[in-house]
Design an enzyme around this catalytic site. Structure first.
Site, PDB file in Angstrom:
ATOM      1  N   ALA A 174     -16.961  -4.749 -14.327  1.00  0.00           N
ATOM      2  CA  ALA A 174     -18.152  -4.689 -13.463  1.00  0.00           C
ATOM      3  C   ALA A 174     -17.814  -5.145 -12.053  1.00  0.00           C
ATOM      4  CB  ALA A 174     -19.264  -5.542 -14.059  1.00  0.00           C
ATOM      5  N   ASP A 178     -13.671   6.357  -3.360  1.00  0.00           N
ATOM      6  CA  ASP A 178     -13.097   5.847  -4.618  1.00  0.00           C
ATOM      7  C   ASP A 178     -13.786   6.488  -5.824  1.00  0.00           C
ATOM      8  OD1 ASP A 178     -11.204   4.086  -3.509  1.00  0.00           O
ATOM      9  OD2 ASP A 178     -12.686   2.481  -3.311  1.00  0.00           O
ATOM     10  N   ILE A 215      -7.853   2.917 -14.790  1.00  0.00           N
ATOM     11  CA  ILE A 215      -7.584   3.091 -13.350  1.00  0.00           C
ATOM     12  C   ILE A 215      -6.288   2.393 -12.923  1.00  0.00           C
ATOM     13  CG2 ILE A 215     -10.037   3.386 -12.853  1.00  0.00           C
ATOM     14  CD1 ILE A 215      -9.815   0.666 -11.307  1.00  0.00           C
ATOM     15  N   ASN A 226     -14.498   2.631   1.724  1.00  0.00           N
ATOM     16  CA  ASN A 226     -13.025   2.641   1.725  1.00  0.00           C
ATOM     17  C   ASN A 226     -12.461   3.606   2.764  1.00  0.00           C
ATOM     18  OD1 ASN A 226     -13.477   5.136   0.369  1.00  0.00           O
ATOM     19  ND2 ASN A 226     -11.444   4.991  -0.519  1.00  0.00           N
ATOM     20  N   ALA A 228     -14.368  -1.644  -8.355  1.00  0.00           N
ATOM     21  CA  ALA A 228     -13.962  -0.305  -8.790  1.00  0.00           C
ATOM     22  C   ALA A 228     -14.985   0.252  -9.782  1.00  0.00           C
ATOM     23  CB  ALA A 228     -12.575  -0.369  -9.424  1.00  0.00           C
ATOM     24  N   LYS A 286     -13.787  -4.176   1.825  1.00  0.00           N
ATOM     25  CA  LYS A 286     -14.619  -2.981   1.553  1.00  0.00           C
ATOM     26  C   LYS A 286     -16.122  -3.236   1.696  1.00  0.00           C
ATOM     27  CE  LYS A 286     -11.410  -0.598  -1.515  1.00  0.00           C
ATOM     28  NZ  LYS A 286     -11.231   0.156  -2.766  1.00  0.00           N
ATOM     29  N   SER A 340       0.835  -1.212   0.000  1.00  0.00           N
ATOM     30  CA  SER A 340       0.000   0.000   0.000  1.00  0.00           C
ATOM     31  C   SER A 340       0.870   1.262   0.000  1.00  0.00           C
ATOM     32  CB  SER A 340      -0.912   0.016   1.226  1.00  0.00           C
ATOM     33  OG  SER A 340      -1.563   1.272   1.304  1.00  0.00           O
ATOM     34  N   LYS A 372     -22.977  -9.983 -15.108  1.00  0.00           N
ATOM     35  CA  LYS A 372     -22.501  -9.190 -13.973  1.00  0.00           C
ATOM     36  C   LYS A 372     -22.699  -7.696 -14.250  1.00  0.00           C
ATOM     37  CE  LYS A 372     -18.438  -9.123 -11.012  1.00  0.00           C
ATOM     38  NZ  LYS A 372     -17.034  -9.544 -10.947  1.00  0.00           N
ATOM     39  N   VAL A 388     -21.382 -10.663 -19.147  1.00  0.00           N
ATOM     40  CA  VAL A 388     -22.397  -9.619 -19.376  1.00  0.00           C
ATOM     41  C   VAL A 388     -23.426  -9.624 -18.240  1.00  0.00           C
ATOM     42  CG1 VAL A 388     -24.033  -8.690 -21.067  1.00  0.00           C
ATOM     43  CG2 VAL A 388     -22.034  -9.948 -21.839  1.00  0.00           C
TER      44      VAL A 388
HETATM   45  P1  ATR Z   1     -12.005  -4.758  -8.540  1.00  0.00           P
HETATM   46  O1  ATR Z   1     -12.670  -4.780  -7.207  1.00  0.00           O
HETATM   47  O2  ATR Z   1     -10.564  -4.289  -8.512  1.00  0.00           O
HETATM   48  O3  ATR Z   1     -12.797  -3.999  -9.567  1.00  0.00           O
HETATM   49  P2  ATR Z   1     -12.936  -7.394  -9.222  1.00  0.00           P
HETATM   50  O4  ATR Z   1     -14.141  -7.166  -8.406  1.00  0.00           O
HETATM   51  O5  ATR Z   1     -12.214  -8.673  -9.080  1.00  0.00           O
HETATM   52  O6  ATR Z   1     -11.842  -6.274  -8.989  1.00  0.00           O
HETATM   53  O7  ATR Z   1     -13.355  -7.162 -10.766  1.00  0.00           O
HETATM   54  C1  ATR Z   1     -12.477  -7.393 -11.797  1.00  0.00           C
HETATM   55  C2  ATR Z   1     -13.100  -6.973 -13.134  1.00  0.00           C
HETATM   56  O8  ATR Z   1     -12.112  -7.215 -14.134  1.00  0.00           O
HETATM   57  C3  ATR Z   1     -14.331  -7.755 -13.540  1.00  0.00           C
HETATM   58  O9  ATR Z   1     -15.125  -6.927 -14.349  1.00  0.00           O
HETATM   59  C4  ATR Z   1     -13.711  -8.902 -14.372  1.00  0.00           C
HETATM   60  O10 ATR Z   1     -14.591  -9.472 -15.320  1.00  0.00           O
HETATM   61  P3  ATR Z   1     -15.640 -10.648 -14.871  1.00  0.00           P
HETATM   62  O11 ATR Z   1     -16.723  -9.964 -14.101  1.00  0.00           O
HETATM   63  O12 ATR Z   1     -16.116 -11.226 -16.148  1.00  0.00           O
HETATM   64  O13 ATR Z   1     -14.840 -11.601 -14.032  1.00  0.00           O
HETATM   65  C5  ATR Z   1     -12.621  -8.158 -15.088  1.00  0.00           C
HETATM   66  N1  ATR Z   1     -11.516  -9.005 -15.525  1.00  0.00           N
HETATM   67  C6  ATR Z   1     -10.455  -9.390 -14.784  1.00  0.00           C
HETATM   68  N2  ATR Z   1      -9.610 -10.149 -15.531  1.00  0.00           N
HETATM   69  C7  ATR Z   1     -10.144 -10.218 -16.774  1.00  0.00           C
HETATM   70  C8  ATR Z   1      -9.729 -10.834 -18.001  1.00  0.00           C
HETATM   71  N3  ATR Z   1      -8.591 -11.515 -18.104  1.00  0.00           N
HETATM   72  N4  ATR Z   1     -10.536 -10.678 -19.084  1.00  0.00           N
HETATM   73  C9  ATR Z   1     -11.684  -9.990 -19.015  1.00  0.00           C
HETATM   74  N5  ATR Z   1     -12.123  -9.382 -17.872  1.00  0.00           N
HETATM   75  C10 ATR Z   1     -11.362  -9.493 -16.775  1.00  0.00           C
END
Ligand code: ATR
Length: 279
Positions: free
Chosen positions: A127, A102, A218, A87, A130, A66, A15, A155, A153
């Site tokens: 989705a 955030d 981000i 957060n 973040a 969170k 961090s 999600k 999709v």
């Molecule tokens: P954070 O809290 O940092 O946003 P997260 O909740 O794990 O992390 O969400 C990660 C996002 O990145 C999701 O939208 C994920 O897609 P899925 O909902 O389909 O899992 C997306 N993501 C991560 N790795 C990916 C990859 N290799 N290809 C496509 N989407 C990816």
């Protein structure tokens, strides 16, 4: 007596918040320190009780706590409640109040790249947590529409259903969004795709952009992802994840000590921690 501030997460070793906030406390001559604590998910309730008992002035909450911290707080503000994630916690005379800086941090940082989102058509890629914070925050700013593109999709669809602030939203696959990219005034990449060490990856193409489009990622490691580089090459105003990180911290700091800190100083500090690289 020195006041205690903290960040809890798991892992927490990397961090950048402790160095950033301790520098601000020194700069503004505030008698306080900010410490990182690694807290396992099963110990979250005990950790919150501990921070409460120790009289902490406030703390940040990061992955994976969170969402799960909400039941342990006394109050959660409306935006954080809608997002479903906190957060930043402020102790108001011992009452623990949860906020989400955030999304507002992203929006405040965006102003230097795109002055307003009112009337704009926006695409959010991803989705997860973040995306959720950014979507709910932008949705309150009267944009024309916000679409979400995600690998799953479904999600993206459930995120849209959860949001009380906006009517016009569509869920797309990454492939569908690829063909619609010319429609958007603002595109925000929130997934981990393209983060070091997998810097050769990108979620979709940003070649056929609308004139004047702004494109944000981000991610801040690397400072310019392949996705952002492509957007820049195709004429977009670009922004990496440094500003969101810095402004979420600045807004938390302001809530704790009532001073809006010098964000340029914070940005310099974070860039130094990242190894002196620049955009
Ligand atoms: P954070 O809290 O940092 O946003 P997260 O909740 O794990 O992390 O969400 C990660 C996002 O990145 C999701 O939208 C994920 O897609 P899925 O909902 O389909 O899992 C997306 N993501 C991560 N790795 C990916 C990859 N290799 N290809 C496509 N989407 C990816």
């Amino acid at each position: 007596m020195k006041r205690l501030f903290a960040v809890i997460g798991d892992p927490i070793g990397h961090s950048m918040s402790p160095v950033m906030h301790n520098d601000l406390f020194a700069f503004y001559q505030i008698d306080a320190y900010y410490l990182p604590f690694q807290v396992k998910p099963d110990d979250l309730e005990a950790a919150v009780k501990g921070l409460r008992a120790l009289g902490a002035g406030g703390f940040n909450v990061t992955v994976p706590h969170k969402q799960r911290i909400i039941p342990y707080l006394d109050e959660v503000d409306e935006l954080a409640q809608a997002i479903g994630a906190v957060n930043t916690v402020v102790s108001d005379g011992g009452k623990l109040i949860g906020y989400n800086t955030d999304g507002p941090g992203f929006l405040t940082g965006l102003a230097s790249c795109l002055p307003t989102v009112k009337g704009k058509k926006i695409l959010i890629i991803g989705a997860g947590g973040a995306a959720r914070a950014i979507y709910f925050t932008l949705a309150k700013e009267q944009p024309l529409a916000i679409d979400i593109a995600n690998r799953s999709v479904d999600k993206a669809g459930s995120l849209i259903e959860d949001c009380p602030y906006i009517a016009d939203s569509n869920a797309y696959s990454l492939g569908e969004a690829d063909t619609l990219i010319h429609e958007y005034d603002l595109i925000v990449q929130t997934t981990s795709i393209g983060m070091a060490p997998k810097i050769a990856e990108q979620p979709l193409n940003v070649t056929a952009l609308k004139a004047g489009a702004a494109v944000c990622d981000i991610i801040y490691n690397p400072l310019e992802t392949k996705f952002l580089h492509q957007a820049k090459t195709n004429g977009a105003a670009i922004q990496n994840g440094i500003d969101m990180f810095v402004f979420q911290g600045a807004l938390a700091f302001e809530k704790w000590v009532n001073i809006m800190p010098d964000v340029d100083r914070m940005r310099e500090n974070v860039l130094k921690q990242l190894g002196g690289a620049s955009c």
